[in-house]
Design a protein around this motif. Structure first.
Motif, PDB file in Angstrom:
ATOM      1  N   PHE A   1      25.108  52.833  36.779  1.00  0.00           N
ATOM      2  CA  PHE A   1      23.962  53.204  37.612  1.00  0.00           C
ATOM      3  C   PHE A   1      22.904  53.822  36.708  1.00  0.00           C
ATOM      4  O   PHE A   1      23.194  54.727  35.922  1.00  0.00           O
ATOM      5  CB  PHE A   1      24.427  54.206  38.674  1.00  0.00           C
ATOM      6  N   LEU A   2      21.674  53.309  36.813  1.00  0.00           N
ATOM      7  CA  LEU A   2      20.553  53.821  36.028  1.00  0.00           C
ATOM      8  C   LEU A   2      19.393  54.203  36.945  1.00  0.00           C
ATOM      9  O   LEU A   2      19.171  53.561  37.970  1.00  0.00           O
ATOM     10  CB  LEU A   2      20.043  52.753  35.054  1.00  0.00           C
TER      11      LEU A   2
ATOM     12  N   CYS B   1      25.941  58.456  36.491  1.00  0.00           N
ATOM     13  CA  CYS B   1      24.622  57.953  36.106  1.00  0.00           C
ATOM     14  C   CYS B   1      24.576  57.735  34.591  1.00  0.00           C
ATOM     15  O   CYS B   1      24.865  58.653  33.819  1.00  0.00           O
ATOM     16  CB  CYS B   1      23.526  58.917  36.531  1.00  0.00           C
ATOM     17  N   SER B   2      24.214  56.522  34.166  1.00  0.00           N
ATOM     18  CA  SER B   2      24.204  56.169  32.744  1.00  0.00           C
ATOM     19  C   SER B   2      22.905  56.518  32.035  1.00  0.00           C
ATOM     20  O   SER B   2      22.776  56.267  30.834  1.00  0.00           O
ATOM     21  CB  SER B   2      24.480  54.674  32.563  1.00  0.00           C
ATOM     22  N   GLY B   3      21.935  57.079  32.762  1.00  0.00           N
ATOM     23  CA  GLY B   3      20.725  57.502  32.074  1.00  0.00           C
ATOM     24  C   GLY B   3      19.478  57.310  32.897  1.00  0.00           C
ATOM     25  O   GLY B   3      19.525  56.999  34.091  1.00  0.00           O
TER      26      GLY B   3
ATOM     27  N   ARG C   1      28.590  45.534  26.737  1.00  0.00           N
ATOM     28  CA  ARG C   1      29.347  45.136  27.923  1.00  0.00           C
ATOM     29  C   ARG C   1      29.414  46.329  28.875  1.00  0.00           C
ATOM     30  O   ARG C   1      29.111  47.464  28.500  1.00  0.00           O
ATOM     31  CB  ARG C   1      30.760  44.666  27.560  1.00  0.00           C
ATOM     32  N   THR C   2      29.789  46.025  30.099  1.00  0.00           N
ATOM     33  CA  THR C   2      30.003  47.094  31.080  1.00  0.00           C
ATOM     34  C   THR C   2      31.494  47.217  31.346  1.00  0.00           C
ATOM     35  O   THR C   2      32.241  46.231  31.318  1.00  0.00           O
ATOM     36  CB  THR C   2      29.264  46.800  32.395  1.00  0.00           C
ATOM     37  N   GLU C   3      31.914  48.438  31.598  1.00  0.00           N
ATOM     38  CA  GLU C   3      33.319  48.719  31.915  1.00  0.00           C
ATOM     39  C   GLU C   3      33.333  49.823  32.961  1.00  0.00           C
ATOM     40  O   GLU C   3      33.005  50.976  32.672  1.00  0.00           O
ATOM     41  CB  GLU C   3      34.075  49.163  30.665  1.00  0.00           C
ATOM     42  N   GLY C   4      33.688  49.463  34.198  1.00  0.00           N
ATOM     43  CA  GLY C   4      33.609  50.438  35.272  1.00  0.00           C
ATOM     44  C   GLY C   4      32.178  50.919  35.442  1.00  0.00           C
ATOM     45  O   GLY C   4      31.253  50.110  35.559  1.00  0.00           O
ATOM     46  N   LYS C   5      31.975  52.224  35.411  1.00  0.00           N
ATOM     47  CA  LYS C   5      30.644  52.797  35.611  1.00  0.00           C
ATOM     48  C   LYS C   5      29.883  53.018  34.300  1.00  0.00           C
ATOM     49  O   LYS C   5      28.829  53.663  34.293  1.00  0.00           O
ATOM     50  CB  LYS C   5      30.758  54.123  36.358  1.00  0.00           C
ATOM     51  N   ASP C   6      30.398  52.466  33.199  1.00  0.00           N
ATOM     52  CA  ASP C   6      29.788  52.720  31.897  1.00  0.00           C
ATOM     53  C   ASP C   6      29.175  51.460  31.296  1.00  0.00           C
ATOM     54  O   ASP C   6      29.675  50.346  31.496  1.00  0.00           O
ATOM     55  CB  ASP C   6      30.828  53.267  30.922  1.00  0.00           C
ATOM     56  N   ILE C   7      28.094  51.655  30.542  1.00  0.00           N
ATOM     57  CA  ILE C   7      27.533  50.612  29.672  1.00  0.00           C
ATOM     58  C   ILE C   7      27.998  50.948  28.261  1.00  0.00           C
ATOM     59  O   ILE C   7      27.780  52.071  27.775  1.00  0.00           O
ATOM     60  CB  ILE C   7      25.997  50.598  29.738  1.00  0.00           C
TER      61      ILE C   7
END
Length: 560
Positions: A462-463, A505-507, A258-264
């Motif tokens: 964001f990726l 940035c998540s990666g 799931r996504t939560e705010g800016k995180d996966i």
């Protein structure tokens, strides 16, 4: 080899691939080429058909009787299936599976013909001359299954984490091929434990979907990259007398994305993606990589410190997904489309072919725990109103088919994209220091700030889904000019350092894992008629960038 495990214990099945088939080209002019052709395989790997593009015919004899199901994992890129001269199925798209059910086949030997076409034309909206090669052939395995009067035609498994405890639910499709009603039961087993028992009533010729409620599984062990725990889910169909009629087995895992705010989040933990884009391409095998070559690719990715792979730009061979499940490699899987303009997307076949691809991709691959996100329409017209409507329809279709995974697309529309309100994760392909000279950190920050300020992507994960530079294997020079291994290594270090230090940035996915062939029309911008941005070359020989990427990825946190 079709899957990494047996998918049936009751249903009789055998592989028709893994052998030589009769093959002949069907040219518009000139003499045909006749060969014994390996299946699976690509005809571009045979000396006589290295450059052939057009129609061809495969033939295979088989013995069977009664109800028969023929399953094709991939034919490039259109297929017409004939049995004893009668057309039983037509299919478009090289990268998704399809099947044909034959009722009451007379006992004896039968002739299977597959008419294949890998040419380009107006009927084909997705297979166009592109920055990768479109091969020809029966490129993935083929299986023959002997069916009873009723059979299990599909199964989807969904896990959920509630109050710290795992729950499981399943939807199972069953079909009655007979002209009389059927009464029976369906047992679902998770490894050796019964998960549920459901009554089955089917009218003549009916297909039904049976669903379980959410069932607590407090003893379940979570699937994760560090501990890729897998379970065998069996659906066993019984007749009214208690005898087993049919079965279907798939491999599943307990995990939640799931996504939560800016995180996966995976199982409640923040993901930091370090991945590669990978084409199914090899100079010896074309797109028909054997199991051992797939294993080698994954071994190299793990050695480089990667935890994810992006199946650019199409659904991958399910055997590769099985290996990702086993090894804990997270997968971004996407439908088949790359670099299409609005004009391309206005092809009257475009929406139907894209939507068919999505349905077939999710239908076949839903159960893979390694797939954590669905993607669509890489670098297409997401900056136009017409393009936006196409993105909206396809993203809504994905949501109707799967509510458990986030959705995204890889954009190249710098500060002009108008579709980020439609997705769960914002993703960009960027090439600073390659296609332009802007410093990577300056370019990325400018782009990221724009997304947060002026688009519907504000506050979302964001990726970076592509970044890289070309490097021709063996070209080394102290001047570190473009196309040299030195320039590629130095550029990647700057790009990756900027991306992995960018707030929010998540990666990142590096373009790309290995060099790959491109269509001939791309020769003017692709030396060697190859996309040369691989960290390894087409033979999987490491370039100087290999050590650079390994150092950067190994120093980045896997998950927080």
């Amino acid at each position: 080899m079709i899957r990494a495990f047996d998918t049936h214990k009751i249903r009789r099945t055998r592989e028709l691939s893994g052998s030589l088939w009769e093959f002949s080209t069907l040219p518009q002019e000139g003499e045909p080429v006749r060969l014994k052709m390996p299946v699976p395989g690509c005809w571009q790997n045979e000396p006589e058909t290295l450059t052939y593009r057009g129609r061809a015919r495969y033939e295979k004899k088989f013995a069977a009787a009664g109800n028969v199901r023929l399953e094709f994992k991939g034919v490039s890129h259109t297929a017409q299936i004939r049995v004893d001269g009668e057309t039983v199925k037509e299919h478009y798209n090289a990268y998704t599976p399809f099947s044909a059910v034959l009722k009451k086949l007379p006992a004896g030997e039968h002739t299977l013909e597959v008419l294949v076409d890998n040419s380009f034309g107006p009927d084909s909206a997705l297979h166009v001359p592109n920055d990768y090669q479109t091969y020809g052939g029966i490129t993935r395995p083929v299986a023959l299954e002997e069916l009873a009067g009723q059979y299990v035609s599909g199964m989807h498994f969904t896990s959920a984490l509630r109050d710290g405890k795992w729950h499981a639910a399943a939807e199972v499709s069953v079909e009655n091929l007979e002209e009389i009603p059927f009464e029976g039961s369906l047992e679902l087993r998770l490894d050796d434990q019964t998960l549920a028992c459901l009554p089955v009533h089917l009218e003549a010729g009916e297909k039904a979907v049976l669903a379980t409620p959410q069932i607590p599984r407090p003893d379940a062990e979570a699937w994760s990259p560090e501990n890729p725990q897998l379970y065998l889910l069996s659906a066993i169909l019984y007749g009214k007398d208690g005898g087993a009629v049919d079965d279907l087995i798939d491999r599943v895992g307990f995990r939640e994305v799931r996504t939560e705010g800016k995180d996966i989040l995976l199982n409640g933990r923040k993901l930091s993606i370090r991945g590669f884009c990978r084409h199914e391409d090899h100079p010896q095998f074309g797109c028909s990589l054997p199991w051992s070559a797939m294993c080698r690719d994954l071994s190299l990715m793990r050695d480089l410190g990667a935890n994810s792979v992006r199946t650019s730009h199409y659904p991958n061979d399910e055997l590769f997904l099985d290996l990702c499940d086993e090894t804990g490699m997270l997968v971004w899987e996407e439908n088949h489309a790359r670099g299409l303009s609005e004009e391309d997307m206005r092809n009257p076949n475009f929406e139907r072919q894209c939507e068919d691809c999505i349905r077939e991709m999710i239908g076949a691959h839903y159960n893979h725990p390694s797939i954590y996100i669905w993607g669509i329409l890489n670098e297409c017209a997401s900056h136009t109103q017409y393009g936006r409507e196409c993105y909206r329809k396809q993203l809504e279709l994905i949501r109707s088919l799967d509510q458990t995974r986030p959705r995204s697309f890889a954009s190249c529309q710098f500060k002009t994209d108008i579709c980020f309100d439609l997705v769960d994760v914002v993703s960009y392909n960027i090439y600073p220091l390659w296609y332009h000279d802007t410093p990577a950190d300056v370019y990325l920050k400018d782009l990221y700030d724009w997304v947060q300020k002026d688009t519907g992507g504000s506050g979302k994960p964001f990726l970076i889904t592509e970044v890289g530079a070309g490097g021709i294997y063996g070209y080394r020079t102290p001047e570190k000019v473009k196309w040299s291994e030195e320039y590629q290594a130095e550029t990647l270090e700057k790009q990756l350092s900027a991306i992995l230090s960018q707030e929010g940035c998540s990666g990142v996915y590096i373009w790309q894992f290995c060099d790959c062939r491109v269509c001939d029309s791309w020769f003017s911008v692709r030396p060697r008629t190859m996309n040369n941005k691989g960290i390894v070359d087409e033979y999987r020989r490491p370039k100087l960038a290999y050590a650079t990427v390994k150092k950067v990825f190994s120093g980045a946190g896997k998950e927080e």
